[in-house]
Design a protein around this motif. Structure first.
Motif, PDB file in Angstrom:
ATOM      1  N   THR A  97      86.674 -81.998 -12.486  1.00  0.00           N
ATOM      2  CA  THR A  97      85.291 -81.751 -12.915  1.00  0.00           C
ATOM      3  C   THR A  97      84.296 -82.576 -12.084  1.00  0.00           C
ATOM      4  OG1 THR A  97      85.598 -83.374 -14.702  1.00  0.00           O
ATOM      5  CG2 THR A  97      85.912 -81.063 -15.248  1.00  0.00           C
ATOM      6  N   PHE A 101      82.524 -81.217  -8.678  1.00  0.00           N
ATOM      7  CA  PHE A 101      81.085 -80.932  -8.721  1.00  0.00           C
ATOM      8  C   PHE A 101      80.365 -81.631  -7.568  1.00  0.00           C
ATOM      9  CE2 PHE A 101      76.721 -81.673 -10.212  1.00  0.00           C
ATOM     10  CZ  PHE A 101      76.367 -80.403 -10.604  1.00  0.00           C
ATOM     11  N   THR A 179      83.723 -76.195 -13.999  1.00  0.00           N
ATOM     12  CA  THR A 179      82.826 -76.905 -13.087  1.00  0.00           C
ATOM     13  C   THR A 179      82.035 -75.944 -12.208  1.00  0.00           C
ATOM     14  OG1 THR A 179      84.333 -78.782 -13.055  1.00  0.00           O
ATOM     15  CG2 THR A 179      82.722 -78.665 -11.285  1.00  0.00           C
ATOM     16  N   THR A 180      82.639 -74.816 -11.866  1.00  0.00           N
ATOM     17  CA  THR A 180      81.935 -73.871 -11.001  1.00  0.00           C
ATOM     18  C   THR A 180      80.725 -73.246 -11.697  1.00  0.00           C
ATOM     19  OG1 THR A 180      83.369 -72.026 -11.677  1.00  0.00           O
ATOM     20  CG2 THR A 180      84.051 -73.292  -9.746  1.00  0.00           C
ATOM     21  N   MET A 182      78.691 -75.148 -13.699  1.00  0.00           N
ATOM     22  CA  MET A 182      77.751 -76.227 -14.007  1.00  0.00           C
ATOM     23  C   MET A 182      76.655 -76.316 -12.949  1.00  0.00           C
ATOM     24  SD  MET A 182      80.328 -79.143 -15.466  1.00  0.00           S
ATOM     25  CE  MET A 182      81.368 -78.816 -16.888  1.00  0.00           C
ATOM     26  N   TRP A 185      74.285 -82.685 -13.445  1.00  0.00           N
ATOM     27  CA  TRP A 185      75.170 -83.706 -14.021  1.00  0.00           C
ATOM     28  C   TRP A 185      75.090 -83.718 -15.541  1.00  0.00           C
ATOM     29  CZ3 TRP A 185      78.823 -85.481 -11.086  1.00  0.00           C
ATOM     30  CH2 TRP A 185      78.621 -85.603  -9.705  1.00  0.00           C
ATOM     31  N   PHE A 188      77.752 -82.175 -17.763  1.00  0.00           N
ATOM     32  CA  PHE A 188      79.046 -82.812 -17.998  1.00  0.00           C
ATOM     33  C   PHE A 188      79.159 -83.414 -19.394  1.00  0.00           C
ATOM     34  CE2 PHE A 188      79.241 -82.327 -13.485  1.00  0.00           C
ATOM     35  CZ  PHE A 188      80.583 -82.069 -13.255  1.00  0.00           C
ATOM     36  N   VAL A 191      81.684 -81.574 -21.237  1.00  0.00           N
ATOM     37  CA  VAL A 191      83.098 -81.918 -21.036  1.00  0.00           C
ATOM     38  C   VAL A 191      83.571 -82.849 -22.152  1.00  0.00           C
ATOM     39  CG1 VAL A 191      84.766 -83.026 -19.495  1.00  0.00           C
ATOM     40  CG2 VAL A 191      82.938 -81.604 -18.546  1.00  0.00           C
ATOM     41  N   THR A 261      88.718 -69.685 -11.180  1.00  0.00           N
ATOM     42  CA  THR A 261      88.289 -70.626 -10.138  1.00  0.00           C
ATOM     43  C   THR A 261      88.230 -69.955  -8.776  1.00  0.00           C
ATOM     44  OG1 THR A 261      89.223 -72.504 -11.342  1.00  0.00           O
ATOM     45  CG2 THR A 261      88.847 -72.787  -8.982  1.00  0.00           C
TER      46      THR A 261
END
Length: 271
Positions: A97, A101, A179-180, A182, A185, A188, A191, A261
């Protein structure tokens, strides 16, 4: 002469379209991280602290232990396999993650890589493999600690290491897929909103049978529940047909994450 051969090997498309490119991604990460080993090792200690503080400390208060699958075992023996599963999860999630990123949006690492014959699917497979590797390193260290503490009760425990590989694969692929999507920051925070409830309510610290029936049904959808139950079965020697369901859940989760992904990287990097 050696440098010329290396350059040629990188310019000419590799014969193995998947593994060849992915191995270059692994090689790149190894070169970077071999000077930053302390960053990786530091992630091992958090679950170890949980094991000592809760397993040893609260385990004394539990007294006769807990009943698991009709057998009474010590609380620390019940807790340790689940913490090992959480260790594999955390290692894979952290690597797939935050680091991904940064590489994707700030370091522009993948833009440079795509100037070579490598393709997005090579990046996806290589990064997922590296991420699950970090989880496995933690898991192997954890099982060594369990061995010295006398918590390994079955020869089946040796399969807990490939079990940790599977757990790392499942969480790394889904972590990288998430993550792809997002954008900043701040995303996160999500997460933590996902991994913390998984850690607390997946039967990590207590048998799920102690939960209300509705909650027990909800827990069945938690990937960490399946990970913890799989490692418990292997380490406690209670392996059964039901464990195939845990394996199937994690394999399916990893396959879906890898597929998403690959497609997302293709769209983000080549569009």
């Amino acid at each position: 002469m050696t440098g010329s051969r290396t350059l040629t090997a990188r310019v000419i498309p590799p014969p193995l379209a998947g593994a060849g490119g992915a191995s270059k991604m692994l090689e790149r990460n190894w070169i970077v991280y071999k000077h930053m080993w302390s960053v990786i090792i530091s992630g091992f200690f958090e679950p170890l602290f949980y094991l000592f503080s809760i397993g040893v400390g609260i385990g004394v208060l539990v007294g006769d232990g807990v009943t698991y699958q009709g057998t009474t075992i010590s609380y620390i023996a019940f807790l340790a396999p689940a913490l090992m599963a959480a260790t594999a999860m955390n290692g894979a999630i952290y690597e797939s993650t935050f680091n991904i990123f940064f590489k994707l949006h700030y370091g522009k690492v993948y833009d440079g890589i795509l100037a070579t014959p490598m393709m997005p699917r090579h990046i996806a497979i290589g990064e997922i493999a590296w991420s699950l590797g970090r989880g496995v390193i933690y898991a192997v260290g954890f099982i060594v600690v369990m061995l010295f503490m006398g918590l390994i009760e079955s020869p089946w425990a040796i399969l807990a290491i490939p079990g940790a590989v599977l757990i790392g694969f499942a969480f790394a692929s889904c972590g990288m897929a998430a993550t792809t999507f997002m954008k900043s920051w701040q995303d996160f925070d999500l997460v933590g909103m996902v991994t913390l409830p998984l850690f607390l309510f997946s039967g990590t610290f207590y048998p799920t049978e102690s939960l209300p029936p509705t909650m027990q049904t909800v827990v069945q959808f938690s990937p960490l529940y399946h990970a913890a139950e799989l490692l418990r079965s292997l380490i406690l020697g209670s392996v059964g047909v039901g464990d195939l369901g845990h394996v199937a859940f994690l394999v399916g989760m990893g396959a879906v994450g890898t597929l998403i992904t690959g497609r997302r990287l293709q769209r983000l990097l080549l569009s």
